[in-house]
Design a protein around this motif. Structure first.
Motif, PDB file in Angstrom:
ATOM      1  N   LEU A 225       0.822  -1.208   0.000  1.00 14.42           N
ATOM      2  CA  LEU A 225       0.000   0.000   0.000  1.00 14.42           C
ATOM      3  C   LEU A 225       0.858   1.260   0.000  1.00 14.42           C
ATOM      4  O   LEU A 225       0.545   2.235  -0.684  1.00 14.42           O
ATOM      5  CB  LEU A 225      -0.931   0.011   1.211  1.00 14.42           C
ATOM      6  CG  LEU A 225      -2.209  -0.816   1.131  1.00 14.42           C
ATOM      7  CD1 LEU A 225      -2.974  -0.689   2.435  1.00 14.42           C
ATOM      8  CD2 LEU A 225      -3.066  -0.389  -0.042  1.00 14.42           C
ATOM      9  N   THR A 226       1.932   1.240   0.780  1.00 14.49           N
ATOM     10  CA  THR A 226       2.793   2.414   0.835  1.00 14.49           C
ATOM     11  C   THR A 226       3.409   2.696  -0.530  1.00 14.49           C
ATOM     12  O   THR A 226       3.439   3.844  -1.000  1.00 14.49           O
ATOM     13  CB  THR A 226       3.895   2.212   1.885  1.00 14.49           C
ATOM     14  OG1 THR A 226       3.297   1.992   3.174  1.00 14.49           O
ATOM     15  CG2 THR A 226       4.790   3.430   1.980  1.00 14.49           C
ATOM     16  N   ALA A 227       3.882   1.638  -1.189  1.00 17.87           N
ATOM     17  CA  ALA A 227       4.500   1.822  -2.497  1.00 17.87           C
ATOM     18  C   ALA A 227       3.482   2.217  -3.559  1.00 17.87           C
ATOM     19  O   ALA A 227       3.760   3.042  -4.428  1.00 17.87           O
ATOM     20  CB  ALA A 227       5.217   0.536  -2.912  1.00 17.87           C
TER      21      ALA A 227
ATOM     22  N   THR B 110       3.972   7.082   5.737  1.00 19.20           N
ATOM     23  CA  THR B 110       3.823   6.041   6.751  1.00 19.20           C
ATOM     24  C   THR B 110       5.028   6.124   7.685  1.00 19.20           C
ATOM     25  O   THR B 110       6.103   6.583   7.268  1.00 19.20           O
ATOM     26  CB  THR B 110       3.750   4.644   6.091  1.00 19.20           C
ATOM     27  OG1 THR B 110       3.291   3.677   7.046  1.00 19.20           O
ATOM     28  CG2 THR B 110       5.097   4.195   5.555  1.00 19.20           C
ATOM     29  N   PRO B 111       4.907   5.733   8.931  1.00 19.44           N
ATOM     30  CA  PRO B 111       6.072   5.727   9.808  1.00 19.44           C
ATOM     31  C   PRO B 111       7.167   4.809   9.261  1.00 19.44           C
ATOM     32  O   PRO B 111       6.885   3.713   8.772  1.00 19.44           O
ATOM     33  CB  PRO B 111       5.520   5.192  11.135  1.00 19.44           C
ATOM     34  CG  PRO B 111       4.063   5.542  11.098  1.00 19.44           C
ATOM     35  CD  PRO B 111       3.663   5.389   9.667  1.00 19.44           C
ATOM     36  N   LEU B 112       8.408   5.282   9.344  1.00 15.34           N
ATOM     37  CA  LEU B 112       9.551   4.517   8.874  1.00 15.34           C
ATOM     38  C   LEU B 112      10.328   3.967  10.072  1.00 15.34           C
ATOM     39  O   LEU B 112      10.167   4.432  11.207  1.00 15.34           O
ATOM     40  CB  LEU B 112      10.459   5.411   8.021  1.00 15.34           C
ATOM     41  CG  LEU B 112       9.780   6.084   6.825  1.00 15.34           C
ATOM     42  CD1 LEU B 112      10.772   6.985   6.087  1.00 15.34           C
ATOM     43  CD2 LEU B 112       9.157   5.060   5.877  1.00 15.34           C
TER      44      LEU B 112
ATOM     45  N   LEU C 167      14.873   3.055   6.356  1.00 14.88           N
ATOM     46  CA  LEU C 167      13.864   3.788   5.597  1.00 14.88           C
ATOM     47  C   LEU C 167      12.702   2.903   5.162  1.00 14.88           C
ATOM     48  O   LEU C 167      11.876   3.320   4.348  1.00 14.88           O
ATOM     49  CB  LEU C 167      14.517   4.446   4.374  1.00 14.88           C
ATOM     50  CG  LEU C 167      15.649   5.431   4.690  1.00 14.88           C
ATOM     51  CD1 LEU C 167      16.203   6.034   3.411  1.00 14.88           C
ATOM     52  CD2 LEU C 167      15.176   6.529   5.642  1.00 14.88           C
ATOM     53  N   SER C 168      12.614   1.698   5.699  1.00 10.20           N
ATOM     54  CA  SER C 168      11.478   0.819   5.391  1.00 10.20           C
ATOM     55  C   SER C 168      10.220   1.276   6.127  1.00 10.20           C
ATOM     56  O   SER C 168      10.301   1.795   7.254  1.00 10.20           O
ATOM     57  CB  SER C 168      11.784  -0.623   5.834  1.00 10.20           C
ATOM     58  OG  SER C 168      12.863  -1.168   5.139  1.00 10.20           O
ATOM     59  N   PRO C 169       9.036   1.053   5.546  1.00 10.38           N
ATOM     60  CA  PRO C 169       7.805   1.217   6.321  1.00 10.38           C
ATOM     61  C   PRO C 169       7.871   0.314   7.550  1.00 10.38           C
ATOM     62  O   PRO C 169       8.323  -0.826   7.472  1.00 10.38           O
ATOM     63  CB  PRO C 169       6.716   0.757   5.352  1.00 10.38           C
ATOM     64  CG  PRO C 169       7.306   0.921   3.995  1.00 10.38           C
ATOM     65  CD  PRO C 169       8.771   0.627   4.159  1.00 10.38           C
ATOM     66  N   GLN C 170       7.430   0.847   8.681  1.00  8.28           N
ATOM     67  CA  GLN C 170       7.574   0.100   9.933  1.00  8.28           C
ATOM     68  C   GLN C 170       6.296   0.193  10.753  1.00  8.28           C
ATOM     69  O   GLN C 170       5.543   1.173  10.655  1.00  8.28           O
ATOM     70  CB  GLN C 170       8.752   0.642  10.733  1.00  8.28           C
ATOM     71  CG  GLN C 170       9.110  -0.140  11.984  1.00  8.28           C
ATOM     72  CD  GLN C 170       9.408  -1.593  11.697  1.00  8.28           C
ATOM     73  OE1 GLN C 170       8.548  -2.447  11.911  1.00  8.28           O
ATOM     74  NE2 GLN C 170      10.608  -1.877  11.197  1.00  8.28           N
ATOM     75  N   GLU C 171       6.060  -0.796  11.575  1.00 15.40           N
ATOM     76  CA  GLU C 171       4.878  -0.744  12.429  1.00 15.40           C
ATOM     77  C   GLU C 171       5.127   0.200  13.604  1.00 15.40           C
ATOM     78  O   GLU C 171       6.165   0.141  14.267  1.00 15.40           O
ATOM     79  CB  GLU C 171       4.444  -2.123  12.893  1.00 15.40           C
ATOM     80  CG  GLU C 171       5.399  -2.914  13.728  1.00 15.40           C
ATOM     81  CD  GLU C 171       4.791  -4.245  14.119  1.00 15.40           C
ATOM     82  OE1 GLU C 171       3.939  -4.257  15.025  1.00 15.40           O
ATOM     83  OE2 GLU C 171       5.174  -5.269  13.535  1.00 15.40           O
TER      84      GLU C 171
ATOM     85  N   ILE D 268      -0.751   5.914   6.344  1.00 17.23           N
ATOM     86  CA  ILE D 268      -0.935   4.465   6.386  1.00 17.23           C
ATOM     87  C   ILE D 268      -0.240   3.959   7.638  1.00 17.23           C
ATOM     88  O   ILE D 268       0.955   4.182   7.833  1.00 17.23           O
ATOM     89  CB  ILE D 268      -0.343   3.785   5.134  1.00 17.23           C
ATOM     90  CG1 ILE D 268      -1.099   4.246   3.884  1.00 17.23           C
ATOM     91  CG2 ILE D 268      -0.409   2.263   5.269  1.00 17.23           C
ATOM     92  CD1 ILE D 268      -0.539   3.667   2.594  1.00 17.23           C
ATOM     93  N   LEU D 269      -0.995   3.280   8.494  1.00 20.60           N
ATOM     94  CA  LEU D 269      -0.456   2.725   9.734  1.00 20.60           C
ATOM     95  C   LEU D 269      -0.589   1.217   9.713  1.00 20.60           C
ATOM     96  O   LEU D 269      -1.541   0.674   9.151  1.00 20.60           O
ATOM     97  CB  LEU D 269      -1.196   3.277  10.949  1.00 20.60           C
ATOM     98  CG  LEU D 269      -1.222   4.797  11.099  1.00 20.60           C
ATOM     99  CD1 LEU D 269      -2.024   5.182  12.331  1.00 20.60           C
ATOM    100  CD2 LEU D 269       0.195   5.355  11.182  1.00 20.60           C
ATOM    101  N   LYS D 270       0.364   0.557  10.332  1.00 20.67           N
ATOM    102  CA  LYS D 270       0.319  -0.895  10.421  1.00 20.67           C
ATOM    103  C   LYS D 270       0.805  -1.342  11.779  1.00 20.67           C
ATOM    104  O   LYS D 270       1.923  -1.006  12.191  1.00 20.67           O
ATOM    105  CB  LYS D 270       1.176  -1.523   9.329  1.00 20.67           C
ATOM    106  CG  LYS D 270       1.285  -3.052   9.433  1.00 20.67           C
ATOM    107  CD  LYS D 270       2.585  -3.508  10.038  1.00 20.67           C
ATOM    108  CE  LYS D 270       2.652  -5.027  10.083  1.00 20.67           C
ATOM    109  NZ  LYS D 270       3.902  -5.534  10.659  1.00 20.67           N
ATOM    110  N   SER D 271      -0.038  -2.049  12.501  1.00 24.50           N
ATOM    111  CA  SER D 271       0.387  -2.719  13.720  1.00 24.50           C
ATOM    112  C   SER D 271      -0.655  -3.769  14.076  1.00 24.50           C
ATOM    113  O   SER D 271      -1.813  -3.417  14.336  1.00 24.50           O
ATOM    114  CB  SER D 271       0.535  -1.747  14.895  1.00 24.50           C
ATOM    115  OG  SER D 271       0.806  -2.477  16.081  1.00 24.50           O
ATOM    116  N   PRO D 272      -0.281  -5.041  14.089  1.00 21.61           N
ATOM    117  CA  PRO D 272      -1.233  -6.045  14.571  1.00 21.61           C
ATOM    118  C   PRO D 272      -1.747  -5.727  15.968  1.00 21.61           C
ATOM    119  O   PRO D 272      -2.880  -6.068  16.311  1.00 21.61           O
ATOM    120  CB  PRO D 272      -0.403  -7.335  14.547  1.00 21.61           C
ATOM    121  CG  PRO D 272       0.604  -7.109  13.472  1.00 21.61           C
ATOM    122  CD  PRO D 272       0.968  -5.649  13.596  1.00 21.61           C
TER     123      PRO D 272
END
Length: 285
Positions: A15-17, A23-25, A59-63, A128-132
């Motif tokens: 999604l980020t790409a 998105t947080p890195l 610099l990767s998208p990170q949770e 865009i946020l990601k965290s289980p």
């Protein structure tokens, strides 16, 4: 969102790409209290995650769970550092806890998100946020952010359980700070799956409009990545960063490694896996 090991990382990166939304890195999440005072690091070679070999870099998208952890917010991930205290973290799996404590953690979370926008986007832009772990915070998050949209990653629950056992033990080996042995991991994971099922059932029956949430099945994403990503983006009316962004995202991220397990389930996990499988089966296609 969705349980750990359900495919959230791949969806996050896709999604980020594809959208180009901020998105947080990794470097921001690991320096949550000070990253706004620091220059962005250069792109360097990445390191492999201990549980699946997926490469991550500064610099990767990170949770953003790691940001909350570094800001002193309760997190299940404290168990990575002190696995013998895992039973003490069962409250982090309870949505009622996060609703009751929203006044404590939400302001810190919002300051962090504002900082991400200030360094990688602009005020008012979507993130865009990601965290289980946000699975358990979902009722509180939807109350605070009533226009938020949700992508729920669904995967066979017994596979999720076994993959989590592998992940948590790999993270213990990599990050444990205290000498005690793990305590109650199977019970903890069974409770996490039961709570995830409850949240998904609540999401399904809450009357949230169809354009506000979508369920994505990990098997479909693996088998038909382009069509599945396109369906998710169309369902939520997400923009493409440019005409070739979808293909660029798929080429950049790839499908990654998919674990398959046939081992029997321990009794502490059985109720949780059965509840999650039922909830996912009843969720709309």
């Amino acid at each position: 969102m969705g349980p750990w090991r359900s495919g959230t990382t791949v969806m996050h990166e896709l999604l980020t790409a594809a959208t180009g939304l901020p998105t947080p890195l990794t470097w921001q999440c690991m320096n949550a209290s000070a990253f706004q005072l620091l220059p962005a690091p250069p792109q360097r070679s990445g390191v492999a995650r201990p549980m699946d070999g997926l490469e991550i870099s500064a610099l990767s998208p990170q949770e953003d769970e790691f940001a909350l952890l570094t800001l002193g917010v309760d997190s299940a991930y404290r168990g990575f550092l002190m696995p013998e205290r895992l039973p003490e973290l069962r409250h982090t799996l309870d949505p009622a806890y996060w609703e009751a404590k929203a006044h404590h953690w939400m302001p810190r979370f919002e300051r962090f998100l504002a900082g991400v926008l200030a360094t990688g986007g602009h005020a008012g832009q979507r993130l865009i946020l990601k965290s289980p772990n946000h699975t358990f915070r979902l009722p509180a998050l939807l109350r605070r952010f009533p226009e938020a949209q949700v992508i729920w990653m669904a995967r066979d629950a017994s596979t999720v359980f076994h993959s989590n056992v592998k992940m948590w033990r790999a993270m213990f080996a990599e990050h444990q700070l205290t000498p005690g042995p793990e305590q109650g991991l199977e019970d903890f994971l069974g409770e996490a799956l039961r709570s995830s099922a409850d949240v998904l059932n609540q999401l399904r029956t809450s009357g949230l409009p169809a354009q506000r949430w979508v369920i994505c099945r990990q098997t479909e994403l693996a088998a038909r990545p382009r069509e599945t990503l396109r369906h998710v983006m169309d369902a939520l009316n997400l923009p493409l960063a440019r005409p070739d962004a979808l293909e660029t995202a798929l080429a950049r991220v790839g499908q990654g490694r998919i674990d398959h397990y046939t081992a029997a389930l321990p009794e502490p996990a059985r109720q949780g896996t059965e509840a999650l499988d039922r909830a996912q089966a009843e969720a709309p296609a």
